[in-house]
Design an enzyme around this catalytic site. Structure first.
Site, short mmCIF file in Angstrom:
data_model
loop_
_atom_site.label_atom_id
_atom_site.label_comp_id
_atom_site.label_asym_id
_atom_site.label_seq_id
_atom_site.Cartn_x
_atom_site.Cartn_y
_atom_site.Cartn_z
N GLU A 34 0.80 -1.22 0.00
CA GLU A 34 0.00 0.00 0.00
C GLU A 34 0.84 1.28 0.00
O GLU A 34 1.96 1.32 0.48
CB GLU A 34 -0.93 -0.01 1.22
CG GLU A 34 -1.70 -1.32 1.32
CD GLU A 34 -3.03 -1.20 2.02
OE1 GLU A 34 -3.71 -0.18 1.87
OE2 GLU A 34 -3.39 -2.16 2.72
N ASP A 35 0.23 2.30 -0.59
CA ASP A 35 0.68 3.69 -0.40
C ASP A 35 2.14 3.92 -0.74
O ASP A 35 2.86 4.59 0.00
CB ASP A 35 0.44 4.11 1.06
CG ASP A 35 -1.01 3.96 1.51
OD1 ASP A 35 -1.82 3.44 0.73
OD2 ASP A 35 -1.33 4.37 2.64
N CYS A 74 -7.08 4.02 -2.10
CA CYS A 74 -7.21 2.55 -2.07
C CYS A 74 -8.50 2.07 -2.72
O CYS A 74 -8.48 1.27 -3.65
CB CYS A 74 -7.18 2.05 -0.62
SG CYS A 74 -5.71 2.48 0.31
N ASP A 244 -0.75 -0.23 -4.44
CA ASP A 244 -2.13 0.08 -4.83
C ASP A 244 -2.32 1.52 -5.31
O ASP A 244 -3.32 1.85 -5.93
CB ASP A 244 -3.11 -0.23 -3.69
CG ASP A 244 -2.87 0.59 -2.43
OD1 ASP A 244 -1.82 1.26 -2.32
OD2 ASP A 244 -3.74 0.55 -1.54
N HIS A 245 -1.37 2.40 -5.02
CA HIS A 245 -1.37 3.78 -5.54
C HIS A 245 -0.12 4.46 -5.01
O HIS A 245 0.76 3.81 -4.44
CB HIS A 245 -2.63 4.56 -5.14
CG HIS A 245 -2.96 4.47 -3.69
ND1 HIS A 245 -2.20 5.08 -2.72
CD2 HIS A 245 -3.96 3.83 -3.02
CE1 HIS A 245 -2.72 4.83 -1.54
NE2 HIS A 245 -3.78 4.05 -1.69
#
Length: 648
Positions: A34-35, A74, A244-245
């Site tokens: 994530e992130d 997300c 995810d980003h």
């Protein structure tokens, strides 16, 4: 591709168009985290971080240099992944808000019908009220490709998601108790900060904290590579790795810049499956790949023909399509702030269209603003509202000012998007071309993100997507209203007033906002009667937009009374537009004296919104934003070293 899809096209019967599969279908292991931005990995050029496992995958696999999450949050990013369509098409674009959505749009259902054992461990986070777990054979903390439920020799598709780098790692409010990152080779003072963030001690500490997580993720990925090898599965399994980003540094996650959209993505094909890609092992590719393309690609790698209803393009396998010309992105909200932006890039040129330009990018998000770096940036911006503070860094102040409706960047020279070329006549043709591309894309994908959240449920229990098609709702007037409201001129006045009188609240919203933008520019000589009336609209998004416009058009009492009443009496998402309007005003130097005159009734409404506005007006300190309880919790966060979970 036909985007005027009927409800029937999205049933599983029509969705399931399968080709004959390969004699030996590959396993697919998908490792997500994530992130995290692409620039935060060594194989993408970061000199400060050690990521040997991902580096090795890149050396033996295919590294995507232009991979985009399509959305910088997300849930809309994952909603795009799970459908192979832009989340805006199904109304799944509002981060952290679940909506009714059509049936049969999730790709694991196709894979399972084709004989794959599909597991997810364990995050779903799709913006839908439908059962997130039922689409998988197993979904939870114990879901794995090693499940006893998987039949002998049954091919598997397994997703594992690590939250090791999630922003919650950094939401400590304070730097007190932070570990010594220098011991891990991540001395905050020596790190090369990305240029879009201010060079402050808090920013450096948060960046080091996050890069520690990146190194932890790399070790986590290594544990799966070892497990596959020990089980004799490595050469039968395609491995996909990506975030995810974009990353946790301020103006990353949640923002439509490349720092929020560009992700690391590496895919390894074992020797027996390398014929599925035209690229050789160890290749780097600049092909534009978005999250919308991942689902059709996974199906193609399995030998399954992607459904025509999917909007993405397979970039590998027997059903690979020609590379896309445009990389599209979107963001619809920043927590409580409805603030739709759309973007497009051709790999070099990047265009961002902001449909509510009066709203600064850095309107507060109560979760993200627990990062010390965000609080420190706020302190810098608030300090430099005063001329006595000296000349500020323009790049560091931009997120706190009204957004340009259009931004254009040359990524080849300006990869962190600091130099807006939209107002430069030398680039007028490029600007026009990219504006047209976004406008066309919005219409082709039947983008539902221009319905403010308060207007999205038209019929209880019915998906907005289905309602639009069942009723024959014409989206064109809505798109036209949003485009006009974000780039109006004096001649737009009468058209915008007519929008305020429309039957549909979503159109009324855009009319009210457009009039407010004219008023802010001094191009509205008087406050129209329909606008004054609209402050009592039954839809809170319309009422708040009209009240904001009245404040800017000289009808301060009408506007402020409506905003304060709305903040005091509404609950849930119906309250959010009033807070967003008031915080927007609080960052306008021309409106701060007016807000100070109304500060006492604003403060009586209580909660985070009232506190946030009081801080902007100098009545409370930034330190008061989060209390002692949050600080004590933050000290524990600073000491936390997250477990390497989930494991195979």
């Amino acid at each position: 591709m036909n985007y005027n899809l009927t409800k029937t096209l999205l049933t599983m019967t029509a969705f399931l168009s399968l080709a004959s599969v390969q004699a030996e279908q590959p396993n697919i292991l998908w490792l997500t985290f994530e992130d995290t931005s692409a620039y935060e990995f060594a194989c993408y050029g970061n000199p400060d971080v050690a990521t040997p496992n991902v580096d090795k995958l890149a050396e033996t696999g295919i590294q995507f240099m232009q991979a985009s999450s399509t959305a910088p949050h997300c849930s809309p990013a994952r909603s795009t992944l799970i459908t192979g369509c832009y989340a805006t098409t199904f109304g799944m674009d509002n981060h952290r808000r679940r909506w009714n959505t059509p049936a049969g749009i999730f790709y694991p259902e196709i894979m399972r019908k084709a004989g794959y054992f599909c597991t997810n461990n364990y995050k779903t986070d799709y913006n839908t009220t439908r059962n997130h777990k039922a689409i998988w054979d197993e979904c939870g903390r114990s879901a794995t490709y090693n499940s006893p439920k998987r039949k002998k020799d049954q091919p598997f598709f397994a997703v594992f998601n690590a939250n090791i780098t999630h922003m919650s790692r950094l939401t400590s409010v304070t730097l007190e108790g932070r570990r010594d990152f220098a011991a891990k080779g991540l001395d905050p003072a020596k790190l090369k900060l990305p240029p879009h963030v201010p060079d402050l001690k808090e920013t450096r500490s948060d960046y080091a904290f996050h890069l520690e997580g990146v190194q932890d993720v790399d070790r986590w990925i290594g544990s799966f590579l070892k497990d596959l090898e020990q089980r004799g599965l490595l050469e039968n399994t395609i491995i996909l790795v990506n975030s995810d980003h974009g990353g946790c540094s301020p103006r990353g996650k949640g923002f439509p810049f490349e720092s929020g959209l560009r992700v690391p993505m590496v895919l390894r094909l074992p020797a027996k499956y390398q014929h599925l890609s035209k690229l050789k092992p160890g290749s780097q590719t600049d092909r534009l790949v978005g999250f919308v393309d991942v689902a059709p690609t996974l199906l193609s790698l399995m030998g399954l023909k992607p459904p025509a209803a999917m909007q993405g393009k397979a970039f590998m396998g027997p059903y690979e399509e020609a590379p896309r010309k445009w990389q599209f992105g979107f963001r619809t909200n920043q927590e409580k702030h409805y603030d739709p932006c759309r973007s497009v890039s051709d790999g070099r040129w990047k265009y961002i269209r902001s449909y509510l330009p009066m709203k600064p990018f850095n309107l507060r998000n109560a979760f993200q603003w627990q990062m010390p770096s965000n609080l420190a940036w706020d302190a810098y911006a608030l300090k430099h509202q005063s001329p006595e503070a000296g000349e500020p860094n323009p790049a560091w102040m931009q997120p706190y000012q009204m957004k340009p409706a259009e931004m254009l960047f040359d990524l080849s020279k300006d990869p962190f998007e600091l130099n807006n070329l939209a107002g430069d006549d030398r680039y007028a043709d490029i600007l026009t071309k990219m504006r047209s591309a976004v406008s066309k894309h919005v219409r082709e994908t039947r983008d539902l993100g221009f319905f403010p959240p308060t207007t999205k449920e038209k019929k209880k229990g019915v998906a907005l997507y289905d309602w639009v098609r069942d009723t024959g709702y014409d989206l064109e007037p809505l798109f036209a209203a949003a485009e006009l409201a974000s780039l109006p001129d004096a001649s737009s006045r009468d058209q915008l007033i007519s929008y305020v009188g429309a039957a549909e609240p979503e159109v009324r919203f855009w009319g009210a906002y457009g009039l407010g933008l004219l008023a802010e520019r001094g191009e509205l000589t008087e406050c129209p009667a329909p606008l004054r009336k609209a402050v009592s609209d039954s839809d809170s998004s319309v009422a708040a937009a009209a009240a904001l416009a009245c404040c800017l058009a000289g009808e301060t009492k009408i506007g402020m009374d409506a905003l304060i009443q709305g903040l005091a009496t509404h609950r849930g998402e119906a309250k959010d537009p009033f807070y967003s309007a008031l915080e927007t005003l609080s960052w306008m130097p021309s409106q701060q004296a007016t807000l100070r005159a109304y500060l006492e009734p604003i403060q009586k409404t209580g909660g985070f919104p009232a506190k946030s506005i009081s801080i902007n007006l100098g009545d409370q300190s930034l330190e008061s934003m989060f209390g002692q309880k949050a600080r004590k919790k933050g000290i524990l966060v600073n000491k936390d070293l997250r477990d390497q979970q989930p494991m195979p």
